[in-house]
Motif scaffolding. Structure first.
Motif, mmCIF file in Angstrom:
data_model
loop_
_atom_site.group_PDB
_atom_site.id
_atom_site.type_symbol
_atom_site.label_atom_id
_atom_site.label_comp_id
_atom_site.label_asym_id
_atom_site.label_seq_id
_atom_site.Cartn_x
_atom_site.Cartn_y
_atom_site.Cartn_z
ATOM 1 N N MET A 44 7.937 -3.315 -13.939
ATOM 2 C CA MET A 44 7.497 -4.421 -14.783
ATOM 3 C C MET A 44 6.259 -4.043 -15.610
ATOM 4 N N LYS A 45 5.759 -2.820 -15.457
ATOM 5 C CA LYS A 45 4.577 -2.423 -16.211
ATOM 6 C C LYS A 45 4.948 -2.116 -17.657
ATOM 7 N N PRO A 46 4.153 -2.614 -18.627
ATOM 8 C CA PRO A 46 4.444 -2.308 -20.032
ATOM 9 C C PRO A 46 4.136 -0.855 -20.346
ATOM 10 N N SER A 47 4.768 -0.339 -21.386
ATOM 11 C CA SER A 47 4.544 1.039 -21.804
ATOM 12 C C SER A 47 3.103 1.239 -22.275
ATOM 13 N N PRO A 48 2.472 2.335 -21.916
ATOM 14 C CA PRO A 48 1.130 2.638 -22.432
ATOM 15 C C PRO A 48 1.138 2.925 -23.928
ATOM 16 N N ASN A 49 2.346 3.096 -24.502
ATOM 17 C CA ASN A 49 2.452 3.313 -25.945
ATOM 18 C C ASN A 49 2.269 2.027 -26.745
ATOM 19 N N LEU A 50 2.325 0.881 -26.064
ATOM 20 C CA LEU A 50 2.133 -0.395 -26.746
ATOM 21 C C LEU A 50 0.652 -0.635 -27.003
ATOM 22 N N LEU A 51 0.384 -1.391 -28.067
ATOM 23 C CA LEU A 51 -0.984 -1.812 -28.342
ATOM 24 C C LEU A 51 -1.313 -3.031 -27.501
ATOM 25 N N SER A 52 -2.524 -3.075 -26.999
ATOM 26 C CA SER A 52 -3.019 -4.247 -26.290
ATOM 27 C C SER A 52 -4.399 -4.578 -26.854
ATOM 28 N N PRO A 53 -4.904 -5.771 -26.600
ATOM 29 C CA PRO A 53 -6.227 -6.113 -27.130
ATOM 30 C C PRO A 53 -7.333 -5.168 -26.672
ATOM 31 N N GLU A 54 -7.141 -4.531 -25.524
ATOM 32 C CA GLU A 54 -8.208 -3.719 -24.948
ATOM 33 C C GLU A 54 -8.133 -2.236 -25.285
ATOM 34 N N ASN A 55 -6.999 -1.757 -25.809
ATOM 35 C CA ASN A 55 -6.840 -0.298 -25.869
ATOM 36 C C ASN A 55 -6.978 0.321 -27.255
ATOM 37 N N HIS A 56 -7.438 -0.452 -28.244
ATOM 38 C CA HIS A 56 -7.523 0.127 -29.588
ATOM 39 C C HIS A 56 -8.644 -0.506 -30.400
ATOM 40 N N ALA A 57 -8.943 0.145 -31.518
ATOM 41 C CA ALA A 57 -9.850 -0.406 -32.523
ATOM 42 C C ALA A 57 -9.086 -0.520 -33.837
ATOM 43 N N LEU A 58 -9.449 -1.515 -34.640
ATOM 44 C CA LEU A 58 -8.838 -1.735 -35.950
ATOM 45 C C LEU A 58 -9.841 -1.344 -37.031
ATOM 46 N N VAL A 59 -9.368 -0.589 -38.030
ATOM 47 C CA VAL A 59 -10.223 -0.196 -39.148
ATOM 48 C C VAL A 59 -9.605 -0.727 -40.436
ATOM 49 N N LEU A 60 -10.322 -1.612 -41.109
ATOM 50 C CA LEU A 60 -9.880 -2.198 -42.375
ATOM 51 C C LEU A 60 -10.619 -1.496 -43.503
ATOM 52 N N ILE A 61 -9.859 -0.848 -44.385
ATOM 53 C CA ILE A 61 -10.432 0.082 -45.353
ATOM 54 C C ILE A 61 -10.211 -0.378 -46.797
ATOM 55 N N ASP A 62 -11.289 -0.651 -47.491
ATOM 56 C CA ASP A 62 -11.302 -0.833 -48.951
ATOM 57 C C ASP A 62 -10.398 -1.953 -49.463
ATOM 58 N N PHE A 63 -10.391 -3.067 -48.758
ATOM 59 C CA PHE A 63 -9.695 -4.248 -49.276
ATOM 60 C C PHE A 63 -10.622 -4.932 -50.282
ATOM 61 N N GLU A 64 -10.666 -4.351 -51.478
ATOM 62 C CA GLU A 64 -11.576 -4.791 -52.534
ATOM 63 C C GLU A 64 -10.807 -5.017 -53.836
#
Length: 210
Positions: free
Chosen positions: A1-21
């Motif tokens: 029942m464990k999810p794949s470690p390849n999935l994104l979760s709130p705790e395992n990544h950072a988001l980078v938003l680049i040049d939305f100008e």
């Protein structure tokens, strides 16, 4: 029942938003700008809901490219978030931005921004080289032509980047509709920005009382 470690979760990544100008958007033709703005709002809203470490970076904001999209400012106001302005086209080559990204301590990085073939390819390939797992939200990126966008995505995928979409990103973080602490915020976000899917949620909430 464990999810794949390849999935994104709130705790395992950072988001980078680049040049939305503005200046970067004026020449973007691979995606309708209204659709792009909607998708940007979805991912910015998602990261805010789930407290994902999020870095907003700009290029020549004061002298050329202009302010960030209102759709980013809605969730990450400059007064509280502090955007990282650069001169480099490749975010990875800017010392302050690089330190902010690696300082999150996350090995998974999710990127979105303008333009795909320059401002996303650069940090994506650079991060891969340093051993990071890199995801790109393809429908929250754009370029000067469909050809430019698609070749950039193809190049990154061949190198090992994982493509995702904006709604996929949001739902991968929610993962379970029984997660009540984020359910209302997620469905409210989709009611506002989710197009026909959001209308479906709005319909269900009004017609099926639960």
């Amino acid at each position: 029942m464990k999810p794949s470690p390849n999935l994104l979760s709130p705790e395992n990544h950072a988001l980078v938003l680049i040049d939305f100008e503005g200046q970067m958007a004026f020449a973007t033709h691979s995606i309708d700008i209204s659709e792009l703005r909607t998708n940007v709002a979805i991912i910015a809203g998602a990261s805010k809901i789930f407290n994902v470490p999020t870095i907003v970076t700009t290029v020549a904001e004061e002298s050329f490219s202009g302010p960030v999209f209102p759709d980013v400012e809605e969730f990450y106001p400059v007064a509280t978030s502090g955007y990282l302005d650069r001169t480099t086209m490749n975010t990875w080559e800017d010392e302050a931005a690089y330190n902010a990204i690696v300082g999150t301590g996350k090995q998974k990085l999710v990127l979105a921004g303008l333009w795909t073939g320059v401002c996303i390819v650069g940090p994506a390939l650079s991060a891969l080289t340093e051993g990071y797992e890199v995801f790109v939200i393809t429908d929250a990126c754009g370029d000067v032509s469909v050809e430019a966008h698609e070749r950039a995505i193809q190049r990154m995928v061949h190198a090992g980047v994982k493509p995702v979409t904006s709604v996929q990103y949001l739902l991968e973080l929610q993962r379970d509709w029984a997660r009540q602490e984020s359910y209302v915020a997620v469905t409210d976000l989709m009611k506002k920005y989710g197009g026909s899917y959001g209308l479906g949620i709005h319909y269900a909430h009004n017609m099926l009382k639960h």
